[in-house]
Design a protein around this motif. Structure first.
Motif, PDB file in Angstrom:
ATOM      1  N   GLY A 243      42.873  29.108  32.878  1.00  0.00           N
ATOM      2  CA  GLY A 243      42.959  27.861  32.105  1.00  0.00           C
ATOM      3  C   GLY A 243      43.802  28.015  30.855  1.00  0.00           C
ATOM      4  O   GLY A 243      44.766  27.281  30.630  1.00  0.00           O
TER       5      GLY A 243
ATOM      6  N   GLU B 298      42.016  35.392  22.425  1.00  0.00           N
ATOM      7  CA  GLU B 298      41.265  35.904  23.572  1.00  0.00           C
ATOM      8  C   GLU B 298      40.384  37.064  23.108  1.00  0.00           C
ATOM      9  O   GLU B 298      40.864  37.999  22.478  1.00  0.00           O
ATOM     10  CB  GLU B 298      42.228  36.363  24.671  1.00  0.00           C
ATOM     11  CG  GLU B 298      41.608  37.212  25.774  1.00  0.00           C
ATOM     12  CD  GLU B 298      40.395  36.581  26.455  1.00  0.00           C
ATOM     13  OE1 GLU B 298      40.498  35.448  26.925  1.00  0.00           O
ATOM     14  OE2 GLU B 298      39.320  37.238  26.501  1.00  0.00           O
TER      15      GLU B 298
ATOM     16  N   THR C  74      38.134  36.095  33.802  1.00  0.00           N
ATOM     17  CA  THR C  74      37.304  36.637  34.887  1.00  0.00           C
ATOM     18  C   THR C  74      37.890  37.913  35.452  1.00  0.00           C
ATOM     19  O   THR C  74      37.182  38.885  35.715  1.00  0.00           O
ATOM     20  CB  THR C  74      37.219  35.579  36.018  1.00  0.00           C
ATOM     21  OG1 THR C  74      36.410  34.499  35.570  1.00  0.00           O
ATOM     22  CG2 THR C  74      36.641  36.156  37.290  1.00  0.00           C
TER      23      THR C  74
ATOM     24  N   ASP D 132      36.736  34.554  46.475  1.00  0.00           N
ATOM     25  CA  ASP D 132      36.199  34.069  47.748  1.00  0.00           C
ATOM     26  C   ASP D 132      36.938  32.798  48.164  1.00  0.00           C
ATOM     27  O   ASP D 132      36.568  32.132  49.122  1.00  0.00           O
ATOM     28  CB  ASP D 132      34.674  33.903  47.725  1.00  0.00           C
ATOM     29  CG  ASP D 132      34.186  32.873  46.728  1.00  0.00           C
ATOM     30  OD1 ASP D 132      35.030  32.224  46.063  1.00  0.00           O
ATOM     31  OD2 ASP D 132      32.957  32.700  46.606  1.00  0.00           O
ATOM     32  N   THR D 133      37.962  32.473  47.402  1.00  0.00           N
ATOM     33  CA  THR D 133      38.960  31.490  47.838  1.00  0.00           C
ATOM     34  C   THR D 133      40.067  32.293  48.501  1.00  0.00           C
ATOM     35  O   THR D 133      40.430  33.368  48.020  1.00  0.00           O
ATOM     36  CB  THR D 133      39.581  30.776  46.610  1.00  0.00           C
ATOM     37  OG1 THR D 133      38.556  30.122  45.876  1.00  0.00           O
ATOM     38  CG2 THR D 133      40.635  29.769  47.042  1.00  0.00           C
TER      39      THR D 133
ATOM     40  N   TYR E  89      44.520  30.545  45.785  1.00  0.00           N
ATOM     41  CA  TYR E  89      43.923  31.020  44.533  1.00  0.00           C
ATOM     42  C   TYR E  89      45.069  31.448  43.618  1.00  0.00           C
ATOM     43  O   TYR E  89      45.321  32.643  43.383  1.00  0.00           O
ATOM     44  CB  TYR E  89      42.920  32.144  44.770  1.00  0.00           C
ATOM     45  CG  TYR E  89      42.020  32.328  43.548  1.00  0.00           C
ATOM     46  CD1 TYR E  89      41.109  31.341  43.184  1.00  0.00           C
ATOM     47  CD2 TYR E  89      42.132  33.443  42.736  1.00  0.00           C
ATOM     48  CE1 TYR E  89      40.323  31.464  42.047  1.00  0.00           C
ATOM     49  CE2 TYR E  89      41.352  33.574  41.592  1.00  0.00           C
ATOM     50  CZ  TYR E  89      40.457  32.576  41.258  1.00  0.00           C
ATOM     51  OH  TYR E  89      39.687  32.684  40.113  1.00  0.00           O
TER      52      TYR E  89
ATOM     53  N   VAL F 130      36.783  34.009  18.894  1.00  0.00           N
ATOM     54  CA  VAL F 130      36.642  32.843  18.021  1.00  0.00           C
ATOM     55  C   VAL F 130      35.159  32.658  17.766  1.00  0.00           C
ATOM     56  O   VAL F 130      34.372  32.488  18.707  1.00  0.00           O
ATOM     57  CB  VAL F 130      37.261  31.586  18.667  1.00  0.00           C
ATOM     58  CG1 VAL F 130      36.911  30.349  17.850  1.00  0.00           C
ATOM     59  CG2 VAL F 130      38.774  31.743  18.778  1.00  0.00           C
TER      60      VAL F 130
ATOM     61  N   LEU G 201      38.786  26.663  41.918  1.00  0.00           N
ATOM     62  CA  LEU G 201      39.008  26.234  40.533  1.00  0.00           C
ATOM     63  C   LEU G 201      40.457  26.134  40.051  1.00  0.00           C
ATOM     64  O   LEU G 201      40.763  25.217  39.265  1.00  0.00           O
ATOM     65  CB  LEU G 201      38.162  27.091  39.596  1.00  0.00           C
ATOM     66  CG  LEU G 201      36.659  26.785  39.779  1.00  0.00           C
ATOM     67  CD1 LEU G 201      35.798  27.811  39.062  1.00  0.00           C
ATOM     68  CD2 LEU G 201      36.316  25.377  39.312  1.00  0.00           C
TER      69      LEU G 201
HETATM   70  P1  FAD Z   1      37.867  32.653  32.524  1.00  0.00           P
HETATM   71  O1  FAD Z   1      38.723  33.353  33.483  1.00  0.00           O
HETATM   72  O2  FAD Z   1      36.417  32.949  32.526  1.00  0.00           O
HETATM   73  O3  FAD Z   1      38.459  32.906  31.075  1.00  0.00           O
HETATM   74  C1  FAD Z   1      37.821  32.495  29.910  1.00  0.00           C
HETATM   75  C2  FAD Z   1      38.265  33.402  28.798  1.00  0.00           C
HETATM   76  O4  FAD Z   1      37.822  32.877  27.551  1.00  0.00           O
HETATM   77  C3  FAD Z   1      37.686  34.808  28.900  1.00  0.00           C
HETATM   78  O5  FAD Z   1      38.714  35.751  28.925  1.00  0.00           O
HETATM   79  C4  FAD Z   1      36.830  34.950  27.643  1.00  0.00           C
HETATM   80  O6  FAD Z   1      36.860  36.251  27.092  1.00  0.00           O
HETATM   81  C5  FAD Z   1      37.494  33.952  26.724  1.00  0.00           C
HETATM   82  N1  FAD Z   1      36.592  33.477  25.680  1.00  0.00           N
HETATM   83  C6  FAD Z   1      35.401  32.852  25.844  1.00  0.00           C
HETATM   84  N2  FAD Z   1      34.858  32.573  24.653  1.00  0.00           N
HETATM   85  C7  FAD Z   1      35.738  33.024  23.732  1.00  0.00           C
HETATM   86  C8  FAD Z   1      35.730  33.037  22.322  1.00  0.00           C
HETATM   87  N3  FAD Z   1      34.719  32.502  21.610  1.00  0.00           N
HETATM   88  N4  FAD Z   1      36.776  33.593  21.676  1.00  0.00           N
HETATM   89  C9  FAD Z   1      37.816  34.130  22.358  1.00  0.00           C
HETATM   90  N5  FAD Z   1      37.866  34.153  23.701  1.00  0.00           N
HETATM   91  C10 FAD Z   1      36.837  33.610  24.377  1.00  0.00           C
HETATM   92  N6  FAD Z   1      36.591  30.675  41.358  1.00  0.00           N
HETATM   93  C11 FAD Z   1      37.201  30.197  42.453  1.00  0.00           C
HETATM   94  O7  FAD Z   1      37.599  29.046  42.474  1.00  0.00           O
HETATM   95  N7  FAD Z   1      37.426  30.991  43.530  1.00  0.00           N
HETATM   96  C12 FAD Z   1      37.044  32.291  43.566  1.00  0.00           C
HETATM   97  O8  FAD Z   1      37.273  32.969  44.549  1.00  0.00           O
HETATM   98  C13 FAD Z   1      36.357  32.811  42.425  1.00  0.00           C
HETATM   99  N8  FAD Z   1      35.921  34.089  42.425  1.00  0.00           N
HETATM  100  C14 FAD Z   1      35.248  34.540  41.317  1.00  0.00           C
HETATM  101  C15 FAD Z   1      34.783  35.854  41.325  1.00  0.00           C
HETATM  102  C16 FAD Z   1      34.086  36.326  40.232  1.00  0.00           C
HETATM  103  C17 FAD Z   1      33.605  37.740  40.219  1.00  0.00           C
HETATM  104  C18 FAD Z   1      33.810  35.489  39.131  1.00  0.00           C
HETATM  105  C19 FAD Z   1      33.018  35.955  37.949  1.00  0.00           C
HETATM  106  C20 FAD Z   1      34.284  34.195  39.117  1.00  0.00           C
HETATM  107  C21 FAD Z   1      35.019  33.717  40.200  1.00  0.00           C
HETATM  108  N9  FAD Z   1      35.514  32.420  40.214  1.00  0.00           N
HETATM  109  C22 FAD Z   1      36.157  31.954  41.323  1.00  0.00           C
HETATM  110  C23 FAD Z   1      35.425  31.568  39.014  1.00  0.00           C
HETATM  111  C24 FAD Z   1      36.545  31.942  38.019  1.00  0.00           C
HETATM  112  O9  FAD Z   1      35.918  32.130  36.797  1.00  0.00           O
HETATM  113  C25 FAD Z   1      37.626  30.845  37.983  1.00  0.00           C
HETATM  114  O10 FAD Z   1      38.256  30.743  39.239  1.00  0.00           O
HETATM  115  C26 FAD Z   1      38.741  31.088  36.966  1.00  0.00           C
HETATM  116  O11 FAD Z   1      39.125  32.426  36.884  1.00  0.00           O
HETATM  117  C27 FAD Z   1      38.330  30.537  35.620  1.00  0.00           C
HETATM  118  O12 FAD Z   1      39.395  30.616  34.703  1.00  0.00           O
HETATM  119  P2  FAD Z   1      39.166  30.161  33.205  1.00  0.00           P
HETATM  120  O13 FAD Z   1      40.406  30.434  32.456  1.00  0.00           O
HETATM  121  O14 FAD Z   1      38.643  28.781  33.167  1.00  0.00           O
HETATM  122  O15 FAD Z   1      37.974  31.063  32.674  1.00  0.00           O
END
Ligand code: FAD
Ligand code: NA7
Length: 541
Positions: free
Chosen positions: A19, A39, A47, A59-60, A65, A112, A437
């Motif tokens: 994201g 970060e 993740t 698992d996608t 993905y 943060v 996602l």
């Molecule tokens: P994230 O990747 O979780 O990133 C959020 C980031 O924000 C992290 O690095 C964290 O450190 C940072 N952060 C949070 N709070 C703060 C703060 N206060 N200050 C600074 N930094 C902060 N989804 C699917 O759709 N398909 C899959 O196959 C799938 N497999 C997965 C497998 C695992 C093991 C896990 C745990 C999740 C999986 N997911 C899957 C869900 C996955 O989280 C999402 O697909 C996607 O990676 C989310 O991206 P994101 O950027 O929204 O969040």
């Protein structure tokens, strides 16, 4: 009347996962804003930076993905297996960061700790753990929905003498080869870990609370000709994905399980069992598995029959067999149930024989047995969706903390904005889509980018959803969720996994196609549901 102050940067993006990375690219490279990313982790990937446990993978299916926003990026990144291992996704996200020159604007190792809306200046003040404060016009939270670890407070937890690790904080140098390893938790993560770890460790003890329905993933190598063919079809593939329900790259079924004979049902279940993938089994077989109790029971019975066929020891098979609804996020893995036929794998049902205490040597169960361990793994999941928001000192209008707004559970407008928090956005915030996602992340980032661009072009200083719009969206999500069987199963999807957490609807379950359509409608109606405050302070809805 607000005072005019120039912020340090136009926008702050928190988090550098799928994201945050795309949001930074959108705001800086496409909209030309000044942006600071923060970060918490020591690298990008979210993740895929933190979850380094053996077996960690998507698992996608890999071909969906990934990002779709850049056609060249789609063409230049290959894959070699049907699902993507953690190192591969981490490499991919690092590649994206370098390709779009984003690294220079992401400050790593920086948590943060707070973000406060200053109503005098109409700016956000964002504070970091190193004691610094930066102001911005916009804040975008990409905090992750499965990113705040759930580490249950089991008696004696801190007395364990060996490494005790959560899968979301797996130390790179932890070697489990030949060791006596215990794992608590058999969700998606636990299942992946158990299957991968069993052949490496000396002995594996699985502490299972709830038995799970797990279907095969069908993971396998993918050769270059298949990759090339997929790449040629990417336009059609993404068109289908973005207009589908779960965005997993297959066509959801339109056939009701109850409309066909028992033989035909079994044939369809078997066909999809052989193809592999949890979401395919739940949504690609029949259209009513997650809605109709009889259809659900048929799918559950099929999986139960597979457990009985696969697991040699009847007592182990009994413990592994779920009896409840098949209505959690559907799991898949290659060879999960087979793993329990190994001599070095032992299953302890902590439903029947609860954990009494964690000791320096291992885990003692209620029957008095001490399971001796060198390493203890918590595959106990996450404080999902709102966990990282509540952990921050996040305050909107009137200095009200986000937690004060969310006493009945987390809410939003469209899964990406919140009344009382002007110019603040969320990627995968509460009541966002329940899908594969990355496509939902892209839909949200694109939309947030368009709204900010609209504001910049039209002299709109502030955008903020109305409480009525938020209430309406909450009601819509609640109504849709209760048309499904998901609320009847206890899982993280509704917050049931965290003791004391209010059970609440946290997802929009009508699918990505309907969600994107709703976003387009809102934008098309001059951002219906948002108050737009112009530079001269007059507000319009
Ligand atoms: P994230 O990747 O979780 O990133 C959020 C980031 O924000 C992290 O690095 C964290 O450190 C940072 N952060 C949070 N709070 C703060 C703060 N206060 N200050 C600074 N930094 C902060 N989804 C699917 O759709 N398909 C899959 O196959 C799938 N497999 C997965 C497998 C695992 C093991 C896990 C745990 C999740 C999986 N997911 C899957 C869900 C996955 O989280 C999402 O697909 C996607 O990676 C989310 O991206 P994101 O950027 O929204 O969040
Ligand atoms: P999950 O799906 O929440 O699974 C957590 C597991 O840990 C599950 O088996 C839980 O049992 C178990 N658990 C949680 N708390 C405890 C306590 N206190 N004692 C014993 N066992 C416990 O998390 P995952 O990481 O596997 O998956 C989450 C998502 O991340 C997944 O969908 C993927 O997208 C990636 P329970 O079932 O609650 O009885």
């Amino acid at each position: 009347m607000s005072t005019t102050r120039t912020p340090d940067v136009d926008a702050i993006v928190i988090g550098a996962g799928f994201g945050g990375i795309y949001m930074l690219h959108k705001l800086r490279n496409e909209l030309g804003l000044t942006v600071q990313g923060f970060e918490k982790g020591g690298g990008v990937g979210g993740t895929w930076y933190f979850n380094r446990y053996p077996g960690a993978k998507s698992d996608t299916e890999g071909f969906v993905y990934r990002y779709s926003f850049d056609k060249d990026l789609l063409q230049e990144w290959d894959w070699t297996t049907r699902y993507l291992g953690q190192p591969e996704v981490e490499r991919y996200l690092n590649h994206v960061v370098d390709r779009f020159d984003l690294r220079r604007d992401i400050q790593l190792n920086t948590e943060v700790t707070g973000a406060t809306f200053d109503e005098d200046a109409d700016l956000w003040a964002v504070t970091t753990a190193d004691g610094k404060c930066l102001t911005s016009r916009y804040v975008v939270n990409g905090l992750g929905l499965l990113a705040k670890s759930n580490i249950p407070d089991i008696p004696g937890r801190d007395s364990f003498a060996g490494p005790l690790v959560h899968t979301n904080a797996w130390p790179e140098d932890l070697d489990i080869t030949g060791k006596r390893v215990g794992v608590i938790g058999t969700g998606s993560t636990g299942v992946q870990f158990i299957t991968a770890a069993a052949s490496r460790v000396g002995h594996l003890t699985v502490f299972q609370r709830s038995p799970q329905y797990v279907v095969p993933s069908g993971n396998r190598p993918v050769d270059q000709s298949e990759v090339d063919e997929t790449k040629q079809n990417f336009d059609a593939i993404w068109d289908q994905v973005k207009n589908s329900v779960v965005a997993f790259g297959f066509q959801e079924s339109g056939v009701e399980a109850t409309s066909v004979s028992a033989d035909e049902r079994r044939r369809v279940f078997q066909e999809n069992w052989d193809k592999g993938n949890g979401f395919r089994f739940m949504f690609g077989t029949f259209c009513d598995i997650a809605i109709d109790p009889d259809a659900n029971a048929a799918a559950a019975a099929f999986i139960r029959s597979k457990i009985a066929e696969t697991v040699d020891d009847p007592e182990t098979a009994r413990k592994l067999t779920p009896e409840d609804l098949y209505a959690k996020r559907p799991l898949c893995d290659q060879g999960y149930y087979e793993t329990y036929n190994r001599d070095n794998v032992e299953l302890v049902s902590i439903l029947e024989n609860p954990i009494h205490t964690i000791t320096p040597n291992g885990v003692r169960t209620a029957d008095g047995v001490e399971h001796e361990l060198d390493v203890l793994v918590f595959a106990t999941g996450f404080d999902a969706v709102d966990g990282n928001y509540r952990a921050m000192d996040l305050r909107g209008r009137g200095g009200r903390h986000i937690g004060e707004h969310w006493t009945d559970g987390p809410t939003s407008y469209l899964g990406l904005s919140k009344a009382g928090f002007p110019n603040m956005f969320m990627i995968l915030g509460p009541n966002g889509p329940f899908t594969n996602l990355p496509p939902s992340i892209e839909a949200q980032v694109d939309w947030i980018g368009e709204l900010i661009s609209h504001a910049q072009r039209n002299g709109v200083r502030m955008v903020e959803p109305t409480p009525e719009a938020e209430d309406g969206w909450t009601a819509t999500c609640t109504e849709i969720a209760h048309m499904t069987l998901f609320p009847k199963a206890e899982s993280w999807i509704f917050g049931a996994n965290i003791p004391g957490k209010k059970n609440a609807v946290m997802f929009y379950m009508a699918g990505i196609g309907a969600y994107r359509q709703k976003l387009a409608e809102v934008a098309g109606n001059d951002y219906e549901g948002f108050v737009q405050t112009k530079q001269n302070d007059t507000a319009s809805v």
